[in-house]
Design a protein around this motif. Structure first.
Motif, PDB file in Angstrom:
ATOM      1  N   ILE A 427      43.795   7.056  14.100  1.00 44.21           N
ATOM      2  CA  ILE A 427      43.288   7.251  15.255  1.00 44.21           C
ATOM      3  C   ILE A 427      44.681   7.778  15.893  1.00 44.21           C
ATOM      4  CG2 ILE A 427      42.568   7.469  18.021  1.00 44.21           C
ATOM      5  CD1 ILE A 427      40.632   7.935  15.058  1.00 44.21           C
ATOM      6  N   PRO A 428      44.869   9.446  15.811  1.00 52.55           N
ATOM      7  CA  PRO A 428      46.720   9.587  16.515  1.00 52.55           C
ATOM      8  C   PRO A 428      46.920   9.401  18.014  1.00 52.55           C
ATOM      9  CG  PRO A 428      45.062  11.177  16.415  1.00 52.55           C
ATOM     10  CD  PRO A 428      44.448  10.371  15.086  1.00 52.55           C
ATOM     11  N   ILE A 429      45.441   9.186  18.611  1.00 58.32           N
ATOM     12  CA  ILE A 429      45.442   9.293  19.641  1.00 58.32           C
ATOM     13  C   ILE A 429      45.518   7.629  20.931  1.00 58.32           C
ATOM     14  CG2 ILE A 429      44.935  10.630  21.816  1.00 58.32           C
ATOM     15  CD1 ILE A 429      43.263  12.489  21.034  1.00 58.32           C
ATOM     16  N   LEU A 430      46.376   7.370  20.684  1.00 59.34           N
ATOM     17  CA  LEU A 430      46.144   6.051  21.333  1.00 59.34           C
ATOM     18  C   LEU A 430      45.668   5.338  22.770  1.00 59.34           C
ATOM     19  CD1 LEU A 430      50.463   5.243  20.272  1.00 59.34           C
ATOM     20  CD2 LEU A 430      48.574   5.159  19.257  1.00 59.34           C
ATOM     21  N   TRP A 431      45.778   6.127  22.789  1.00 54.46           N
ATOM     22  CA  TRP A 431      44.542   5.353  24.435  1.00 54.46           C
ATOM     23  C   TRP A 431      43.442   5.673  23.775  1.00 54.46           C
ATOM     24  CZ3 TRP A 431      40.113   8.302  25.474  1.00 54.46           C
ATOM     25  CH2 TRP A 431      40.188   9.996  25.087  1.00 54.46           C
ATOM     26  N   MET A 432      42.789   6.014  22.820  1.00 53.14           N
ATOM     27  CA  MET A 432      41.504   5.934  21.699  1.00 53.14           C
ATOM     28  C   MET A 432      41.207   4.419  21.613  1.00 53.14           C
ATOM     29  SD  MET A 432      40.644   9.967  21.495  1.00 53.14           S
ATOM     30  CE  MET A 432      38.332   8.957  20.382  1.00 53.14           C
ATOM     31  N   SER A 433      43.428   3.638  20.503  1.00 54.35           N
ATOM     32  CA  SER A 433      43.141   2.737  20.068  1.00 54.35           C
ATOM     33  C   SER A 433      44.233   2.219  20.047  1.00 54.35           C
ATOM     34  CB  SER A 433      42.909   3.420  17.905  1.00 54.35           C
ATOM     35  OG  SER A 433      43.391   1.932  17.263  1.00 54.35           O
ATOM     36  N   ARG A 434      44.124   1.387  20.098  1.00 49.17           N
ATOM     37  CA  ARG A 434      45.693   0.773  20.684  1.00 49.17           C
ATOM     38  C   ARG A 434      46.334   0.473  19.676  1.00 49.17           C
ATOM     39  NH1 ARG A 434      41.281  -2.620  23.283  1.00 49.17           N
ATOM     40  NH2 ARG A 434      41.381  -2.960  25.350  1.00 49.17           N
ATOM     41  N   THR A 435      46.453  -0.566  18.638  1.00 50.41           N
ATOM     42  CA  THR A 435      47.115   1.008  16.714  1.00 50.41           C
ATOM     43  C   THR A 435      46.259   1.576  16.608  1.00 50.41           C
ATOM     44  OG1 THR A 435      45.546  -1.016  15.934  1.00 50.41           O
ATOM     45  CG2 THR A 435      47.286  -2.380  16.906  1.00 50.41           C
ATOM     46  N   SER A 436      47.464   2.558  15.642  1.00 44.16           N
ATOM     47  CA  SER A 436      47.590   3.556  14.889  1.00 44.16           C
ATOM     48  C   SER A 436      47.645   2.417  13.284  1.00 44.16           C
ATOM     49  CB  SER A 436      48.411   4.007  14.855  1.00 44.16           C
ATOM     50  OG  SER A 436      48.586   5.481  14.253  1.00 44.16           O
ATOM     51  N   ASP A 437      46.167   2.240  12.998  1.00 44.52           N
ATOM     52  CA  ASP A 437      45.716   1.697  11.086  1.00 44.52           C
ATOM     53  C   ASP A 437      44.671   1.645  11.090  1.00 44.52           C
ATOM     54  OD1 ASP A 437      46.631   0.190   9.770  1.00 44.52           O
ATOM     55  OD2 ASP A 437      46.891  -1.818  10.942  1.00 44.52           O
ATOM     56  N   ALA A 438      44.122   1.176  10.199  1.00 49.77           N
ATOM     57  CA  ALA A 438      43.080   1.410   9.542  1.00 49.77           C
ATOM     58  C   ALA A 438      42.830   0.279   8.208  1.00 49.77           C
ATOM     59  CB  ALA A 438      42.955   2.704   9.041  1.00 49.77           C
ATOM     60  N   ILE A 439      42.079  -0.280   7.923  1.00 48.02           N
ATOM     61  CA  ILE A 439      41.764  -2.051   7.539  1.00 48.02           C
ATOM     62  C   ILE A 439      40.450  -1.371   6.326  1.00 48.02           C
ATOM     63  CG2 ILE A 439      40.513  -2.706   9.106  1.00 48.02           C
ATOM     64  CD1 ILE A 439      42.661  -5.087   8.120  1.00 48.02           C
ATOM     65  N   LEU A 440      40.623  -2.353   5.284  1.00 47.44           N
ATOM     66  CA  LEU A 440      39.460  -2.221   3.976  1.00 47.44           C
ATOM     67  C   LEU A 440      39.580  -3.341   3.375  1.00 47.44           C
ATOM     68  CD1 LEU A 440      36.579  -0.678   3.279  1.00 47.44           C
ATOM     69  CD2 LEU A 440      37.701   0.416   1.592  1.00 47.44           C
ATOM     70  N   ASN A 441      38.106  -4.068   3.599  1.00 49.26           N
ATOM     71  CA  ASN A 441      38.344  -5.021   2.358  1.00 49.26           C
ATOM     72  C   ASN A 441      37.840  -5.102   0.905  1.00 49.26           C
ATOM     73  OD1 ASN A 441      38.015  -5.648   5.159  1.00 49.26           O
ATOM     74  ND2 ASN A 441      39.309  -8.385   4.781  1.00 49.26           N
ATOM     75  N   GLY A 442      36.911  -4.699   1.169  1.00 55.65           N
ATOM     76  CA  GLY A 442      36.714  -4.872  -0.452  1.00 55.65           C
ATOM     77  C   GLY A 442      35.454  -3.069  -0.586  1.00 55.65           C
ATOM     78  N   LEU A 443      35.346  -2.570  -1.894  1.00 55.22           N
ATOM     79  CA  LEU A 443      33.963  -1.749  -1.859  1.00 55.22           C
ATOM     80  C   LEU A 443      33.876  -1.843  -3.353  1.00 55.22           C
ATOM     81  CD1 LEU A 443      35.170   0.514  -3.662  1.00 55.22           C
ATOM     82  CD2 LEU A 443      37.604   0.821  -2.750  1.00 55.22           C
ATOM     83  N   GLU A 444      31.956  -1.092  -3.465  1.00 58.67           N
ATOM     84  CA  GLU A 444      31.600  -1.113  -3.833  1.00 58.67           C
ATOM     85  C   GLU A 444      30.725   0.454  -4.368  1.00 58.67           C
ATOM     86  OE1 GLU A 444      28.574  -4.774  -4.586  1.00 58.67           O
ATOM     87  OE2 GLU A 444      28.913  -4.651  -2.339  1.00 58.67           O
ATOM     88  N   ILE A 445      30.978   1.227  -5.885  1.00 59.24           N
ATOM     89  CA  ILE A 445      29.982   2.130  -5.250  1.00 59.24           C
ATOM     90  C   ILE A 445      29.502   1.730  -6.816  1.00 59.24           C
ATOM     91  CG2 ILE A 445      31.020   4.822  -6.618  1.00 59.24           C
ATOM     92  CD1 ILE A 445      33.389   3.985  -5.113  1.00 59.24           C
ATOM     93  N   PHE A 446      28.058   2.592  -6.223  1.00 60.19           N
ATOM     94  CA  PHE A 446      26.811   2.867  -7.375  1.00 60.19           C
ATOM     95  C   PHE A 446      27.012   3.944  -7.201  1.00 60.19           C
ATOM     96  CE2 PHE A 446      26.614  -1.449  -5.372  1.00 60.19           C
ATOM     97  CZ  PHE A 446      26.391  -1.976  -6.656  1.00 60.19           C
ATOM     98  N   LYS A 447      25.870   4.423  -8.825  1.00 60.06           N
ATOM     99  CA  LYS A 447      25.583   5.989  -9.378  1.00 60.06           C
ATOM    100  C   LYS A 447      23.735   5.211  -8.925  1.00 60.06           C
ATOM    101  CE  LYS A 447      26.623   8.102 -12.829  1.00 60.06           C
ATOM    102  NZ  LYS A 447      26.336   7.687 -14.449  1.00 60.06           N
ATOM    103  N   VAL A 448      23.477   6.149  -8.506  1.00 60.29           N
ATOM    104  CA  VAL A 448      22.084   7.126  -8.471  1.00 60.29           C
ATOM    105  C   VAL A 448      21.322   7.690  -8.775  1.00 60.29           C
ATOM    106  CG1 VAL A 448      19.945   6.913  -6.065  1.00 60.29           C
ATOM    107  CG2 VAL A 448      22.479   6.288  -5.236  1.00 60.29           C
ATOM    108  N   ASN A 449      20.444   7.304  -9.617  1.00 61.12           N
ATOM    109  CA  ASN A 449      19.648   8.218 -10.937  1.00 61.12           C
ATOM    110  C   ASN A 449      19.124   9.142  -9.826  1.00 61.12           C
ATOM    111  OD1 ASN A 449      16.982   6.711  -9.464  1.00 61.12           O
ATOM    112  ND2 ASN A 449      16.864   7.744 -10.271  1.00 61.12           N
ATOM    113  N   ASP A 450      19.212  10.433 -11.417  1.00 63.01           N
ATOM    114  CA  ASP A 450      18.286  11.833 -10.754  1.00 63.01           C
ATOM    115  C   ASP A 450      17.571  11.187 -10.106  1.00 63.01           C
ATOM    116  OD1 ASP A 450      17.297  12.472 -13.051  1.00 63.01           O
ATOM    117  OD2 ASP A 450      19.323  13.147 -13.676  1.00 63.01           O
ATOM    118  N   THR A 451      16.332  12.827  -9.481  1.00 60.75           N
ATOM    119  CA  THR A 451      15.455  13.302 -10.137  1.00 60.75           C
ATOM    120  C   THR A 451      14.536  13.499 -11.340  1.00 60.75           C
ATOM    121  OG1 THR A 451      15.738  15.549 -10.351  1.00 60.75           O
ATOM    122  CG2 THR A 451      15.853  14.602  -7.597  1.00 60.75           C
TER     123      THR A 451
END
Length: 524
Positions: A427-451
């Motif tokens: 977030i570039p506007i510091l009054w919305m966030s005290r730090t200008s940063d982002a974080i991610l710990n883990g991810l999973e991606i699954f394909k879903v069957n089609d119709t």
């Protein structure tokens, strides 16, 4: 007092290395300096699993006895003269053939020791299963079996009314994965409560080429906790549908294929360190192939391995992911000026014309981040705004794990694969966030069957060979050595991105000395 470590990421190497993936399952490349890798993996059994699977079925195909697998601490059962023997047409010449796989020190022996092959259709039937959602895992070793041409291994796989693989070429898939010798696929599907609760898995050779055959080395069926990846029937909430105003439910009638599972910024969490479901979580050395250049260069790897996680059952259950997923992360860093010049972005190649379930795991473990609006950031999925994230607000405290699910449809492009991007914007506007940063710990991606109930995508392009580059051959000689020095004559590119679906097994201890070079295999 909790201690945490921040490791600066680099596009060349990492200043502090917590763990490197072992040689048997990692794409290693040569550079101009001597590099030593020492990997130590602890054996399972140190502590009881958080989740105990009702079904834990392991079948070693083409085998006549029981064999203990030291790496997953389980007994793998024969499919010869057992309740797991497949059914097939009994006409002359139509029965399947059992073969012993050629021994290679680079290939895990279980379940790749033996295989079942056939020029005709055959079906495994698993009876007396409990109702509910299951992991179905398939293991393939596309070796040169006597009297079977590897290029003729072209077949389809169906299970539970879904097409899992269509005209699947295991040899091309393995070759496109670089040094990987085996192929591994993980699916999720539901077993309905019926009078006879069973699952059939059918292997059918392709009609596209003469003498095509199907084969399989191992099959695994493991129960999962109810609604781990599906929407609970009693839940009033759905999944955020990217680009749409409404949410969507992921019902039991859907099947999923795992395409990526990563412990972001952390070390490998192999199947025996999972919470009881034998999932494999890849590490930051795998993750880096999917990071954009500035993200790889400027992001940092915070850790807090001493933190005692506070599981809030109203958020997520403790079996959602191993604890180490929530004790490590990747963030943008503390440079506010720089963080406003780039976004933390991953690009994951996926098959087009499918929807994908994207699960992002979060946990604020840094001691100075305890209040809402300390670190807020914007999440984009496939370049579309998903939502504003404040981990403390969502989880209601420091050290409390959580995850968020998103569903996105990926339309076709000009190539076989399209990139599914995950972008975190400070977030570039510091009054919305005290730090200008982002974080991610883990991810999973699954394909879903089609119709049409299909999960199958096209085979990858075979890796090209060019006269300008001397490439290390994919030798099948068990006496061959993999630490030769290979010279390249073309400018360096980023290495071929490995597949999350490659075989998940790890050695207990590997020590390797190798020369590393900057020229990777070509993109596929």
């Amino acid at each position: 007092m909790n201690m945490y470590i921040i490791t600066q990421a680099s596009n060349k190497h990492l200043d502090t290395i917590t763990m490197m993936k072992p040689i048997l399952s990692t794409h290693l490349y040569f550079s101009l300096f001597l590099h030593m890798i020492v990997v130590t993996i602890f054996v399972a059994g140190d502590s009881p699993p958080i989740y105990n699977a009702v079904e834990d079925i392991t079948v070693n195909c083409g085998y006549s006895g029981h064999i203990f697998n030291a790496y997953d601490q389980r007994n793998w059962t024969r499919d010869i003269n057992s309740k797991f023997s497949p059914s097939e047409h009994q006409a002359i010449g139509n029965t399947s053939i059992l073969k012993k796989a050629p021994h290679l020190y680079t290939v895990q022996q279980v379940p790749y020791t033996t295989t079942r092959l056939s020029h005709s259709e055959f079906t495994y039937r698993f009876f007396n299963l409990t109702a509910g959602q299951k992991f179905v895992r398939l293991y393939f070793y596309p070796a040169s079996y006597p009297d079977f041409d590897p290029s003729k291994a072209l077949f389809s796989v169906k299970a539970g009314g879904f097409t899992l693989l269509h005209d699947f070429n295991a040899s091309v898939t393995a070759a496109a994965s670089g040094p990987e010798e085996t192929v591994y696929r993980e699916f999720c599907m539901n077993i309905e409560e019926e009078e006879e609760q069973s699952l059939s898995i059918t292997f059918t050779p392709s009609r596209a080429i003469p003498d095509a055959y199907a084969f399989i080395n191992g099959i695994e069926i493991v129960s999962m906790p109810i609604n781990l990846y599906y929407t609970a029937p009693e839940s009033a909430d759905g999944i955020i549908y990217i680009g749409k105003e409404n949410t969507i439910r992921l019902e039991n009638s859907s099947a999923l294929e795992m395409v990526y599972r990563i412990n972001v910024g952390g070390s490998t969490a192999p199947f025996y360190e999972d919470t009881g479901m034998y999932r494999n979580w890849y590490d930051y050395t795998y993750e880096k192939w999917y990071l954009e250049e500035l993200s790889l260069r400027w992001s940092v790897l915070p850790q807090n391995v001493s933190i005692q996680l506070n599981w809030d059952s109203s958020q997520i259950p403790e079996y959602s992911a191993p604890k180490q997923v929530y004790q490590t992360a990747r963030s943008m860093g503390n440079n506010i000026t720089r963080n406003q010049r780039y976004n933390l972005t991953w690009q994951f190649p996926v098959d087009p014309n499918f929807s994908y379930l994207v699960r992002l795991h979060f946990c604020e473990f840094e001691s100075e981040i305890t209040k809402p609006r300390t670190r807020q950031f914007q999440i984009y999925i496939a370049n579309i705004k998903a939502e504003l994230m404040d981990v403390i607000s969502w989880s209601r405290g420091n050290g409390i794990p959580m995850y968020k699910d998103y569903l996105v449809f990926m339309p076709a492009g000009s190539e076989k694969k399209v990139n599914l991007s995950i972008t975190l914007q400070a977030i570039p506007i510091l009054w919305m966030s005290r730090t200008s940063d982002a974080i991610l710990n883990g991810l999973e991606i699954f394909k879903v069957n089609d119709t049409m109930g299909n999960l199958a995508g096209p085979n990858p392009n075979p890796p090209p060979t060019t006269p300008h580059t001397a490439m290390q051959s994919r030798t099948r000689d068990p006496k061959s050595k993999r630490h030769n020095v290979i010279m390249a004559t073309q400018p360096a590119k980023r290495p071929t991105k490995p597949s999350a679906q490659d075989h998940p097994y790890r050695p207990l201890c590997v020590t390797a000395f190798s020369w590393r070079r900057s020229k990777p295999p070509p993109e596929t």
